[in-house]
Design a protein around this motif. Structure first.
Motif, PDB file in Angstrom:
ATOM      1  N   TYR A  39     -70.139   3.956 -32.140  1.00  0.00           N
ATOM      2  CA  TYR A  39     -70.513   3.324 -33.400  1.00  0.00           C
ATOM      3  C   TYR A  39     -71.205   4.311 -34.328  1.00  0.00           C
ATOM      4  O   TYR A  39     -72.006   5.134 -33.900  1.00  0.00           O
ATOM      5  CB  TYR A  39     -71.450   2.136 -33.142  1.00  0.00           C
ATOM      6  N   ALA A  40     -70.904   4.197 -35.609  1.00  0.00           N
ATOM      7  CA  ALA A  40     -71.541   5.005 -36.645  1.00  0.00           C
ATOM      8  C   ALA A  40     -72.689   4.203 -37.245  1.00  0.00           C
ATOM      9  O   ALA A  40     -72.766   2.981 -37.098  1.00  0.00           O
ATOM     10  CB  ALA A  40     -70.525   5.350 -37.730  1.00  0.00           C
ATOM     11  N   GLU A  41     -73.562   4.899 -37.929  1.00  0.00           N
ATOM     12  CA  GLU A  41     -74.610   4.250 -38.718  1.00  0.00           C
ATOM     13  C   GLU A  41     -73.991   3.841 -40.056  1.00  0.00           C
ATOM     14  O   GLU A  41     -73.044   4.470 -40.523  1.00  0.00           O
ATOM     15  CB  GLU A  41     -75.776   5.210 -38.937  1.00  0.00           C
ATOM     16  N   PRO A  42     -74.516   2.804 -40.722  1.00  0.00           N
ATOM     17  CA  PRO A  42     -73.915   2.331 -41.970  1.00  0.00           C
ATOM     18  C   PRO A  42     -73.790   3.376 -43.068  1.00  0.00           C
ATOM     19  O   PRO A  42     -72.877   3.307 -43.881  1.00  0.00           O
ATOM     20  CB  PRO A  42     -74.846   1.206 -42.414  1.00  0.00           C
ATOM     21  N   ASN A  43     -74.683   4.363 -43.106  1.00  0.00           N
ATOM     22  CA  ASN A  43     -74.631   5.355 -44.182  1.00  0.00           C
ATOM     23  C   ASN A  43     -73.928   6.645 -43.780  1.00  0.00           C
ATOM     24  O   ASN A  43     -73.942   7.616 -44.528  1.00  0.00           O
ATOM     25  CB  ASN A  43     -76.041   5.662 -44.689  1.00  0.00           C
ATOM     26  N   ASP A  44     -73.294   6.685 -42.589  1.00  0.00           N
ATOM     27  CA  ASP A  44     -72.560   7.879 -42.164  1.00  0.00           C
ATOM     28  C   ASP A  44     -71.358   8.118 -43.064  1.00  0.00           C
ATOM     29  O   ASP A  44     -70.721   7.178 -43.535  1.00  0.00           O
ATOM     30  CB  ASP A  44     -72.075   7.746 -40.713  1.00  0.00           C
ATOM     31  N   ASP A  45     -71.034   9.400 -43.265  1.00  0.00           N
ATOM     32  CA  ASP A  45     -69.886   9.758 -44.090  1.00  0.00           C
ATOM     33  C   ASP A  45     -68.569   9.689 -43.335  1.00  0.00           C
ATOM     34  O   ASP A  45     -67.506   9.653 -43.944  1.00  0.00           O
ATOM     35  CB  ASP A  45     -70.060  11.173 -44.654  1.00  0.00           C
ATOM     36  N   ASP A  46     -68.606   9.681 -42.012  1.00  0.00           N
ATOM     37  CA  ASP A  46     -67.381   9.736 -41.211  1.00  0.00           C
ATOM     38  C   ASP A  46     -67.104   8.420 -40.478  1.00  0.00           C
ATOM     39  O   ASP A  46     -66.817   8.404 -39.295  1.00  0.00           O
ATOM     40  CB  ASP A  46     -67.443  10.907 -40.224  1.00  0.00           C
ATOM     41  N   LEU A  47     -67.159   7.312 -41.191  1.00  0.00           N
ATOM     42  CA  LEU A  47     -66.909   6.007 -40.571  1.00  0.00           C
ATOM     43  C   LEU A  47     -65.500   5.913 -39.996  1.00  0.00           C
ATOM     44  O   LEU A  47     -65.265   5.191 -39.025  1.00  0.00           O
ATOM     45  CB  LEU A  47     -67.130   4.882 -41.584  1.00  0.00           C
TER      46      LEU A  47
END
Length: 107
Positions: A39-47
């Motif tokens: 899982y990515a964080e909501p503000n990650d650039d590489d969703l």
């Protein structure tokens, strides 16, 4: 190009927003992470490289009630799961453990 998408916390009903690519396909929102998914964080650039997004209600930006009124959020985690494929086959979230140990009590 990004779009703003809103998700409802399954714990308290608060609504959070995230900007992401419109090509990502949502599968589900769950209260627990799916085993083996990244899982990515909501503000990650590489969703696009993640299997979903991990949110913490009220800590990942502003949250609102369904009517748009600002609320605090409950502080509990929830997970957006993207549609995921393995070898061209769509995977279900939280798949059953096929091929695991078997117990035959009728022997």
């Amino acid at each position: 190009m990004t779009v703003t998408v809103r998700y409802t916390c399954p714990h308290c009903g608060a609504v959070t927003s995230v900007d992401r690519a419109p090509t990502l396909a949502d599968r589900s929102v769950t209260t627990t992470a799916q085993p083996g998914w990244a899982y990515a964080e909501p503000n990650d650039d590489d969703l696009e490289d993640a299997d979903g997004i991990a949110f913490v209600c009220g800590e990942d930006g502003s949250v609102t009630a369904l009517d748009g009124e600002s609320v605090e959020g409950c502080g509990r985690p929830f997970y957006l799961n993207f549609v995921r494929y393995e070898r061209g086959v769509e995977l279900e979230p939280d798949p059953p453990a096929y091929g695991g140990p078997r117990f035959d009590f009728n022997a």
